[in-house]
Design an enzyme around this catalytic site. Structure first.
Site, PDB file in Angstrom:
ATOM      1  N   PRO A 201       0.801  -1.217   0.000  1.00 37.76           N
ATOM      2  CA  PRO A 201       0.000   0.000   0.000  1.00 37.76           C
ATOM      3  C   PRO A 201       0.839   1.274   0.000  1.00 37.76           C
ATOM      4  CG  PRO A 201       0.035  -0.966   2.195  1.00 37.76           C
ATOM      5  CD  PRO A 201       0.722  -1.938   1.274  1.00 37.76           C
ATOM      6  N   HIS A 420      14.988  21.273  -7.204  1.00 41.72           N
ATOM      7  CA  HIS A 420      14.177  20.055  -7.113  1.00 41.72           C
ATOM      8  C   HIS A 420      13.309  19.910  -8.351  1.00 41.72           C
ATOM      9  CE1 HIS A 420      10.815  17.450  -5.358  1.00 41.72           C
ATOM     10  NE2 HIS A 420      11.876  16.701  -5.497  1.00 41.72           N
ATOM     11  N   HIS A 421      13.434  18.756  -9.023  1.00 47.45           N
ATOM     12  CA  HIS A 421      12.608  18.436 -10.185  1.00 47.45           C
ATOM     13  C   HIS A 421      11.870  17.130  -9.921  1.00 47.45           C
ATOM     14  CE1 HIS A 421      15.508  20.752 -13.125  1.00 47.45           C
ATOM     15  NE2 HIS A 421      14.714  21.571 -12.455  1.00 47.45           N
ATOM     16  N   HIS A 490      15.961  10.424  -7.166  1.00 48.68           N
ATOM     17  CA  HIS A 490      15.092   9.574  -6.350  1.00 48.68           C
ATOM     18  C   HIS A 490      14.229   8.740  -7.289  1.00 48.68           C
ATOM     19  CE1 HIS A 490      15.428  11.085  -2.036  1.00 48.68           C
ATOM     20  NE2 HIS A 490      16.502  11.476  -2.700  1.00 48.68           N
ATOM     21  N   GLU A 515      12.007   8.743   4.740  1.00 47.64           N
ATOM     22  CA  GLU A 515      10.624   9.205   4.577  1.00 47.64           C
ATOM     23  C   GLU A 515       9.595   8.171   5.035  1.00 47.64           C
ATOM     24  OE1 GLU A 515      10.728  10.042   0.362  1.00 47.64           O
ATOM     25  OE2 GLU A 515      10.168   8.003  -0.166  1.00 47.64           O
TER      26      GLU A 515
HETATM   27  C1  NOJ Z   1       9.789  10.874  -3.223  1.00 51.33           C
HETATM   28  C2  NOJ Z   1      11.147  11.236  -2.762  1.00 51.33           C
HETATM   29  O1  NOJ Z   1      11.852  10.122  -2.321  1.00 51.33           O
HETATM   30  C3  NOJ Z   1      10.998  12.262  -1.650  1.00 51.33           C
HETATM   31  O2  NOJ Z   1      12.262  12.552  -1.102  1.00 51.33           O
HETATM   32  C4  NOJ Z   1      10.324  13.485  -2.190  1.00 51.33           C
HETATM   33  O3  NOJ Z   1      10.074  14.366  -1.129  1.00 51.33           O
HETATM   34  C5  NOJ Z   1       8.986  13.150  -2.849  1.00 51.33           C
HETATM   35  N1  NOJ Z   1       9.148  12.051  -3.757  1.00 51.33           N
HETATM   36  C6  NOJ Z   1       8.443  14.325  -3.613  1.00 51.33           C
HETATM   37  O4  NOJ Z   1       9.223  14.578  -4.740  1.00 51.33           O
HETATM   38 CA    CA Z   2      11.137   7.685  -2.696  1.00 55.73          CA
END
Ligand code: NOJ
Ligand code: CA
Length: 714
Positions: A201, A420-421, A490, A515
């Site tokens: 999930p 950040h992209h 990422h 995260e």
């Molecule tokens: C997933 C990434 O791992 C995380 O670091 C980021 O904050 C979010 N995507 C949004 O881009």
């Molecule tokens: Ca991630």
């Protein structure tokens, strides 16, 4: 061949085997030895002319006879009826500098054996298999030379077998075609069950079609030998998973496919596949010290990368994962609202004022970088949209984010802003904008970008780890290199050592990062997660894990989630988990205590991010690991140790310090009653003077750790 001879003539041979070219008139079993002679790779053809290899370590079999072959669309398979036409031997012993890294330079020392095969029946194709033996393992790749009867092909299957010598212990994660953000399992080989992870999930994209594992996959044999299987130089091919046959201790390569292609990889001869690698070690820590995967990549192709400086950074990031704020201005897109069905709470994180607050914090603490997520428009349509093509642009700031003002303030305070992209897995939209987006960055003095690929890939039928995406990730690296931009991806393709060739590939995610502790419904990362990651994912390359959470339980925001480590464990990660960029992931307010800087913040301020030497002092896969690193320039040493569920005592012998010098040692450790769950924030700080003859004893709590800084006294 002539070039082989030319190169060979420049070396002094101290090898037991004869190097050079062997013309094969009869069936031979050529053997290749590692420089120290401990590892041996033998090649042969089966009775039906099928290629087969085996590997031994100190005369013990580690890979039993295993065959190799390919299947194609509309072409006969490369399978059997081969003749060994020629064998070429050579050796290499060079040392190459790391522009940034775990050490100043790397020795690349191997013996090579190229096997030239010819099909004895029509279409009489040629096919080479090149083996390299190092002291720390082996690599081999397939080469399809230019030839009349093999020009292009759609590979529908690669059959590289790895027949194991027993039912080893394995630290594995499922062979997911879309994501590496799974927890590791530790089982016997015969108990691998990847399909159990099919429905998750917490993952925005996942596809596990077979009982297969992702690489690096690490194993321990009954004899106590450590093995890790991976690949090197994945540039224009699909990622490899390893399909397991649990009844037979056997694995075979299973390439990530493409529904659009109805196959695995398109190739045009001449073509070389990535290297298939097996690291072999007596000590778990040697797997981490091994540079085999890097060495199997080409030398630096982009020259000077001094536009990128290894650094620590803060970011408008954790607050969105905690649900304190949102990525978008409308207030619908925090990780909180994904899981709490659509609560609208306009509370944009990336505002001018908030960015300036982070800049102040960074400047006060000597932290060089600032990442701002949610600065650009598009986030309201981010994940919950099927058609994400064209959602993001990488130039337009939200109305409450004064881009120019933030950039000017950062510059004034000596802070570098990281771009950040988030592409939302719409790479075609990204490719269209890359030129202008990178120019916009450079015009504004930005040298690095965190990219992201959350969600299922558009176009449908492609996967994050297939050839189509491998090509995209490579295109990004190349374009960025031309523009002097460094990439931290990422939801990336796995690291395969390409940072040697493209040192603008500074770090990546490609694992279950911090995260997950903020929002995963399964309780986040367990205490043994990072002691496992250090011996698995980390063998492939630098990790943007984002350590440094001090407010471990964040009850104010997410009472049901927490980090499952102690605070001292979080400190240790700056040394243990290697990356040339290291985040201070927590909220600035969590780094203060009673209005003053948190005492443990001092370690993060002091710790290096670029190293001239790294030593794994101790460790067992999935249990604990202690690493010491020497900072480039200063000569200061930093040691980090972490443990999983079990508390333990470590004795650190400081014999790596320079003899005759005195160091000011500060030890940040768990308190006697620390525990990852019941008392995670308890810590103690102890200062002492030490020399290379001293030892430091330290107790680690369950889920605990320690961090030691050793600053040379001048
Ligand atoms: C997933 C990434 O791992 C995380 O670091 C980021 O904050 C979010 N995507 C949004 O881009
Ligand atoms: Ca991630």
């Amino acid at each position: 061949m002539i070039s082989y001879f030319k190169r060979i003539s420049t070396y002094i041979f101290i090898l037991v085997m004869a190097l050079g070219v062997v013309n094969c008139s009869e069936n031979l079993t050529p053997v290749l030895s590692s420089p120290d002679n401990n590892i041996k790779v033998s090649f042969s053809l089966t009775d039906s002319g099928m290629p087969e290899y085996k590997v031994s370590y100190r005369d013990k079999a580690v890979i039993l006879p295993s065959t190799m072959g390919f299947e194609f669309k509309d072409q006969a398979p490369l399978k059997d009826s081969f003749r060994l036409a020629e064998i070429n031997y050579r050796m290499e012993d060079e040392t190459w500098p790391m522009p940034w890294g775990e050490q100043d330079s790397v020795r690349n020392h191997y013996n090579e054996m190229s096997i030239v095969l010819e099909e004895v029946k029509s279409p009489n194709r040629k096919w080479n298999i090149v083996f390299r033996a190092y002291d720390d393992g082996i690599g081999f790749r397939y080469e399809f030379p230019e030839q009349p009867n093999f020009k292009t092909a759609l590979i529908t299957d690669e059959h590289t077998q790895f027949n194991l010598s027993g039912d080893h212990q394995v630290w594995w994660q499922p062979g997911d075609w879309d994501i590496y953000e799974h927890l590791y399992s530790h089982t016997k080989f015969s108990e691998i069950d990847a399909l159990k992870y099919k429905d998750n999930p917490n993952l925005a994209a996942t596809y596990i079609p077979e009982n297969a594992v992702n690489t690096p996959v690490t194993m321990k044999t009954e004899d106590g030998i450590y093995l890790s299987f991976h690949e090197a130089d994945l540039t224009d091919y699909s990622g490899m998973t390893l399909k397991v046959d649990t009844s037979n201790n056997s694995m075979v390569s299973e390439l990530v496919g493409s529904e659009r292609l109805q196959g695995k990889a398109e190739i045009t001869a001449p073509f070389n596949t990535p290297w298939r690698t097996v690291q072999i070690a007596d000590r778990a820590g040697d797997l981490i010290e091994s540079k085999l995967v890097l060495n199997l990549n080409d030398p630096n192709a982009i020259g000077d990368v001094s536009y990128f400086t290894p650094m620590k950074y803060v970011g408008i990031w954790w607050e969105m994962h905690l649900g304190k704020s949102t990525w978008d201005m409308e207030g619908s897109q925090s990780m909180n609202t994904f899981t709490n069905s659509g609560e609208i709470r306009p509370n944009h994180g990336a505002t001018t004022e908030n960015a300036m607050r982070y800049i102040d914090f960074a400047a006060e603490n000597g932290i060089k970088g600032l990442l701002v997520e949610g600065w650009n428009t598009g986030w309201d349509k981010w994940i919950n949209t099927e058609d994400r093509e064209g959602v993001f642009d990488f130039m337009t700031p939200y109305a409450d984010y004064d881009f120019d003002k933030v950039m000017a303030y950062a510059k004034e305070k000596g802070v570098e802003v990281i771009m950040h992209h988030e592409t939302s897995a719409a790479p075609l939209t990204y490719e269209k904008q890359m030129d202008v987006a990178y120019k916009f960055m450079k015009d504004n003095g930005m040298n690095s970008v965190k990219t992201g690929y959350v969600g299922k890939i558009i176009p449908k039928g492609e996967y994050h780890h297939g050839q189509w995406m491998v090509r995209h990730y490579h295109k990004v690296l190349e374009k960025a290199a031309k523009m002097k931009i460094a990439i931290n991806a990422h939801e990336p393709i796995k690291a395969t050592g390409k940072r040697r060739t493209y040192p603008n590939a500074i770090a990546r995610e490609g694992l279950r990062g911090q995260e997950f502790n903020a929002w995963a419904e399964d309780g986040g990362n367990p205490p043994d997660h990072l002691p496992t990651v250090a011996f698995t994912r980390m063998l492939s390359g630098p990790i943007d894990f984002t350590p440094g959470i001090f407010n471990i339980k964040f009850e104010e925001y997410k009472p049901d989630n927490q980090v499952s480590t102690t605070l001292a464990h979080q400190l240790a990660l700056y040394v243990v988990i290697y990356s040339p960029i290291q985040m201070l992931a927590d909220l600035p307010e969590h780094y203060t205590e009673n209005g003053k800087p948190h005492p443990a913040l001092q370690f993060i301020r002091d710790v290096g991010v670029d190293w001239s030497e790294s030593k794994v002092l101790d460790g067992e896969v999935g249990e604990y690991v202690t690493i010491a690193r020497k900072e480039r320039g200063s000569g200061n040493w930093f040691v980090g140790g972490i443990t999983g569920d079990e508390g333990r005592t470590e004795t650190i012998t400081l014999d790596f310090l320079e003899p005759g010098k005195t160091y000011e040692a500060i030890l940040y450790k768990d308190a006697p009653d620390s525990h990852w769950d019941t008392n995670p924030q308890a810590y103690e700080i102890e200062s002492m003077e030490v020399t290379s003859g001293d030892k430091v004893e330290v107790s680690l709590a369950p889920g605990g750790g320690f961090a030691l800084s050793l600053i040379e006294k001048k």
